[in-house]
Design a protein around this motif. Structure first.
Motif, PDB file in Angstrom:
ATOM      1  N   MET A  59       0.813  -1.191   0.000  1.00 37.39           N
ATOM      2  CA  MET A  59       0.000   0.000   0.000  1.00 37.39           C
ATOM      3  C   MET A  59       0.864   1.265   0.000  1.00 37.39           C
ATOM      4  SD  MET A  59      -3.152   0.638   0.008  1.00 37.39           S
ATOM      5  CE  MET A  59      -4.266   1.952   0.229  1.00 37.39           C
ATOM      6  N   PHE A  60       2.115   1.116   0.434  1.00 37.17           N
ATOM      7  CA  PHE A  60       2.991   2.283   0.498  1.00 37.17           C
ATOM      8  C   PHE A  60       3.329   2.827  -0.890  1.00 37.17           C
ATOM      9  CE2 PHE A  60       7.381   3.850   0.256  1.00 37.17           C
ATOM     10  CZ  PHE A  60       7.242   5.007   1.008  1.00 37.17           C
ATOM     11  N   TRP A  61       3.667   1.931  -1.834  1.00 35.59           N
ATOM     12  CA  TRP A  61       4.111   2.386  -3.148  1.00 35.59           C
ATOM     13  C   TRP A  61       3.013   3.086  -3.939  1.00 35.59           C
ATOM     14  CZ3 TRP A  61       8.889   3.265  -3.581  1.00 35.59           C
ATOM     15  CH2 TRP A  61       9.825   2.494  -2.901  1.00 35.59           C
ATOM     16  N   PRO A  62       1.792   2.598  -3.938  1.00 34.70           N
ATOM     17  CA  PRO A  62       0.745   3.356  -4.651  1.00 34.70           C
ATOM     18  C   PRO A  62       0.527   4.744  -4.043  1.00 34.70           C
ATOM     19  CG  PRO A  62       0.018   1.114  -4.297  1.00 34.70           C
ATOM     20  CD  PRO A  62       1.284   1.275  -3.534  1.00 34.70           C
ATOM     21  N   MET A  63       0.552   4.840  -2.702  1.00 32.43           N
ATOM     22  CA  MET A  63       0.377   6.147  -2.056  1.00 32.43           C
ATOM     23  C   MET A  63       1.551   7.067  -2.394  1.00 32.43           C
ATOM     24  SD  MET A  63      -2.410   6.067  -0.069  1.00 32.43           S
ATOM     25  CE  MET A  63      -2.174   6.999   1.403  1.00 32.43           C
ATOM     26  N   PHE A  64       2.748   6.512  -2.404  1.00 35.25           N
ATOM     27  CA  PHE A  64       3.935   7.281  -2.748  1.00 35.25           C
ATOM     28  C   PHE A  64       3.848   7.787  -4.191  1.00 35.25           C
ATOM     29  CE2 PHE A  64       8.346   7.481  -4.327  1.00 35.25           C
ATOM     30  CZ  PHE A  64       8.842   8.458  -3.473  1.00 35.25           C
ATOM     31  N   ALA A  65       3.402   6.924  -5.093  1.00 30.19           N
ATOM     32  CA  ALA A  65       3.270   7.317  -6.494  1.00 30.19           C
ATOM     33  C   ALA A  65       2.237   8.430  -6.656  1.00 30.19           C
ATOM     34  CB  ALA A  65       2.884   6.101  -7.340  1.00 30.19           C
ATOM     35  N   VAL A  66       1.137   8.352  -5.934  1.00 29.14           N
ATOM     36  CA  VAL A  66       0.109   9.401  -6.001  1.00 29.14           C
ATOM     37  C   VAL A  66       0.668  10.718  -5.459  1.00 29.14           C
ATOM     38  CG1 VAL A  66      -2.119  10.118  -5.058  1.00 29.14           C
ATOM     39  CG2 VAL A  66      -1.843   7.822  -5.980  1.00 29.14           C
ATOM     40  N   ALA A  67       1.403  10.647  -4.360  1.00 27.61           N
ATOM     41  CA  ALA A  67       1.974  11.856  -3.769  1.00 27.61           C
ATOM     42  C   ALA A  67       2.986  12.501  -4.710  1.00 27.61           C
ATOM     43  CB  ALA A  67       2.622  11.528  -2.427  1.00 27.61           C
ATOM     44  N   VAL A  68       3.843  11.692  -5.326  1.00 25.60           N
ATOM     45  CA  VAL A  68       4.838  12.220  -6.259  1.00 25.60           C
ATOM     46  C   VAL A  68       4.147  12.817  -7.480  1.00 25.60           C
ATOM     47  CG1 VAL A  68       6.702  11.571  -7.828  1.00 25.60           C
ATOM     48  CG2 VAL A  68       6.710  10.749  -5.467  1.00 25.60           C
ATOM     49  N   ALA A  69       3.100  12.172  -7.976  1.00 27.90           N
ATOM     50  CA  ALA A  69       2.357  12.706  -9.119  1.00 27.90           C
ATOM     51  C   ALA A  69       1.702  14.036  -8.753  1.00 27.90           C
ATOM     52  CB  ALA A  69       1.305  11.702  -9.575  1.00 27.90           C
ATOM     53  N   PHE A  70       1.138  14.129  -7.564  1.00 25.31           N
ATOM     54  CA  PHE A  70       0.522  15.383  -7.127  1.00 25.31           C
ATOM     55  C   PHE A  70       1.560  16.495  -7.024  1.00 25.31           C
ATOM     56  CE2 PHE A  70      -0.671  18.334  -3.759  1.00 25.31           C
ATOM     57  CZ  PHE A  70      -1.865  18.832  -4.297  1.00 25.31           C
ATOM     58  N   LEU A  71       2.712  16.184  -6.446  1.00 25.79           N
ATOM     59  CA  LEU A  71       3.768  17.189  -6.344  1.00 25.79           C
ATOM     60  C   LEU A  71       4.271  17.614  -7.723  1.00 25.79           C
ATOM     61  CD1 LEU A  71       5.827  15.874  -3.303  1.00 25.79           C
ATOM     62  CD2 LEU A  71       4.320  17.869  -3.394  1.00 25.79           C
ATOM     63  N   GLY A  72       4.366  16.677  -8.630  1.00 24.50           N
ATOM     64  CA  GLY A  72       4.773  17.009  -9.998  1.00 24.50           C
ATOM     65  C   GLY A  72       3.774  17.944 -10.663  1.00 24.50           C
ATOM     66  N   LEU A  73       2.498  17.662 -10.488  1.00 25.33           N
ATOM     67  CA  LEU A  73       1.475  18.545 -11.057  1.00 25.33           C
ATOM     68  C   LEU A  73       1.501  19.919 -10.399  1.00 25.33           C
ATOM     69  CD1 LEU A  73      -1.531  16.120 -11.514  1.00 25.33           C
ATOM     70  CD2 LEU A  73      -0.126  17.163 -13.283  1.00 25.33           C
ATOM     71  N   ALA A  74       1.753  19.961  -9.106  1.00 18.39           N
ATOM     72  CA  ALA A  74       1.836  21.249  -8.413  1.00 18.39           C
ATOM     73  C   ALA A  74       3.006  22.077  -8.947  1.00 18.39           C
ATOM     74  CB  ALA A  74       1.969  21.026  -6.911  1.00 18.39           C
ATOM     75  N   VAL A  75       4.135  21.447  -9.166  1.00 22.38           N
ATOM     76  CA  VAL A  75       5.297  22.154  -9.718  1.00 22.38           C
ATOM     77  C   VAL A  75       4.981  22.655 -11.119  1.00 22.38           C
ATOM     78  CG1 VAL A  75       7.660  21.846 -10.554  1.00 22.38           C
ATOM     79  CG2 VAL A  75       7.011  20.978  -8.316  1.00 22.38           C
ATOM     80  N   LEU A  76       4.352  21.833 -11.934  1.00 23.24           N
ATOM     81  CA  LEU A  76       3.984  22.265 -13.278  1.00 23.24           C
ATOM     82  C   LEU A  76       2.990  23.424 -13.242  1.00 23.24           C
ATOM     83  CD1 LEU A  76       3.670  18.894 -15.214  1.00 23.24           C
ATOM     84  CD2 LEU A  76       5.434  20.640 -15.440  1.00 23.24           C
ATOM     85  N   ALA A  77       2.075  23.411 -12.297  1.00 23.31           N
ATOM     86  CA  ALA A  77       1.103  24.508 -12.173  1.00 23.31           C
ATOM     87  C   ALA A  77       1.805  25.808 -11.805  1.00 23.31           C
ATOM     88  CB  ALA A  77       0.041  24.152 -11.145  1.00 23.31           C
ATOM     89  N   VAL A  78       2.752  25.735 -10.883  1.00 26.13           N
ATOM     90  CA  VAL A  78       3.491  26.945 -10.496  1.00 26.13           C
ATOM     91  C   VAL A  78       4.277  27.482 -11.684  1.00 26.13           C
ATOM     92  CG1 VAL A  78       5.409  27.781  -9.075  1.00 26.13           C
ATOM     93  CG2 VAL A  78       3.619  26.374  -8.056  1.00 26.13           C
ATOM     94  N   LEU A  79       4.916  26.612 -12.424  1.00 30.53           N
ATOM     95  CA  LEU A  79       5.678  27.052 -13.595  1.00 30.53           C
ATOM     96  C   LEU A  79       4.749  27.626 -14.666  1.00 30.53           C
ATOM     97  CD1 LEU A  79       8.309  24.186 -13.881  1.00 30.53           C
ATOM     98  CD2 LEU A  79       8.637  26.505 -13.010  1.00 30.53           C
ATOM     99  N   ALA A  80       3.580  27.053 -14.834  1.00 26.36           N
ATOM    100  CA  ALA A  80       2.623  27.579 -15.806  1.00 26.36           C
ATOM    101  C   ALA A  80       2.170  28.985 -15.417  1.00 26.36           C
ATOM    102  CB  ALA A  80       1.420  26.646 -15.925  1.00 26.36           C
ATOM    103  N   VAL A  81       1.964  29.215 -14.143  1.00 27.14           N
ATOM    104  CA  VAL A  81       1.572  30.554 -13.687  1.00 27.14           C
ATOM    105  C   VAL A  81       2.704  31.542 -13.934  1.00 27.14           C
ATOM    106  CG1 VAL A  81       1.038  31.922 -11.631  1.00 27.14           C
ATOM    107  CG2 VAL A  81      -0.117  29.750 -12.009  1.00 27.14           C
ATOM    108  N   LYS A  82       3.935  31.137 -13.684  1.00 27.61           N
ATOM    109  CA  LYS A  82       5.077  32.017 -13.947  1.00 27.61           C
ATOM    110  C   LYS A  82       5.174  32.359 -15.427  1.00 27.61           C
ATOM    111  CE  LYS A  82       8.159  30.942 -10.118  1.00 27.61           C
ATOM    112  NZ  LYS A  82       9.520  30.517  -9.745  1.00 27.61           N
ATOM    113  N   VAL A  83       4.987  31.376 -16.279  1.00 33.27           N
ATOM    114  CA  VAL A  83       5.030  31.621 -17.724  1.00 33.27           C
ATOM    115  C   VAL A  83       3.914  32.574 -18.128  1.00 33.27           C
ATOM    116  CG1 VAL A  83       4.672  30.543 -19.977  1.00 33.27           C
ATOM    117  CG2 VAL A  83       6.203  29.482 -18.328  1.00 33.27           C
TER     118      VAL A  83
END
Length: 64
Positions: A1-25
């Motif tokens: 159960m740890f790896w699926p939760m970890f993958a979801v968390a990493v995906a969420f953080l990746g999307l958050a970083v992309l959103a911040v960069l999109a706002v900067k652009v």
């Protein structure tokens, strides 16, 4: 159960970083657009001034 939760968390953080960069652009694009509009306005004013100066110079040349 740890790896699926970890993958979801990493995906969420990746999307958050992309959103911040999109706002900067987006912000920088708007700033660039404003600078381009200002430059176009300045070029228009310079062209009008050049036309006035050319007319004045033509009148002066005709007077000679």
């Amino acid at each position: 159960m740890f790896w699926p939760m970890f993958a979801v968390a990493v995906a969420f953080l990746g999307l958050a970083v992309l959103a911040v960069l999109a706002v900067k652009v987006f912000v920088e694009t708007r700033r660039l657009g404003a600078q381009v509009a200002d430059s176009a306005h300045r070029i228009g004013r310079a062209a009008e001034e050049l036309e006035r100066t050319a007319r004045h110079a033509a009148r002066s040349a005709d007077a000679l």
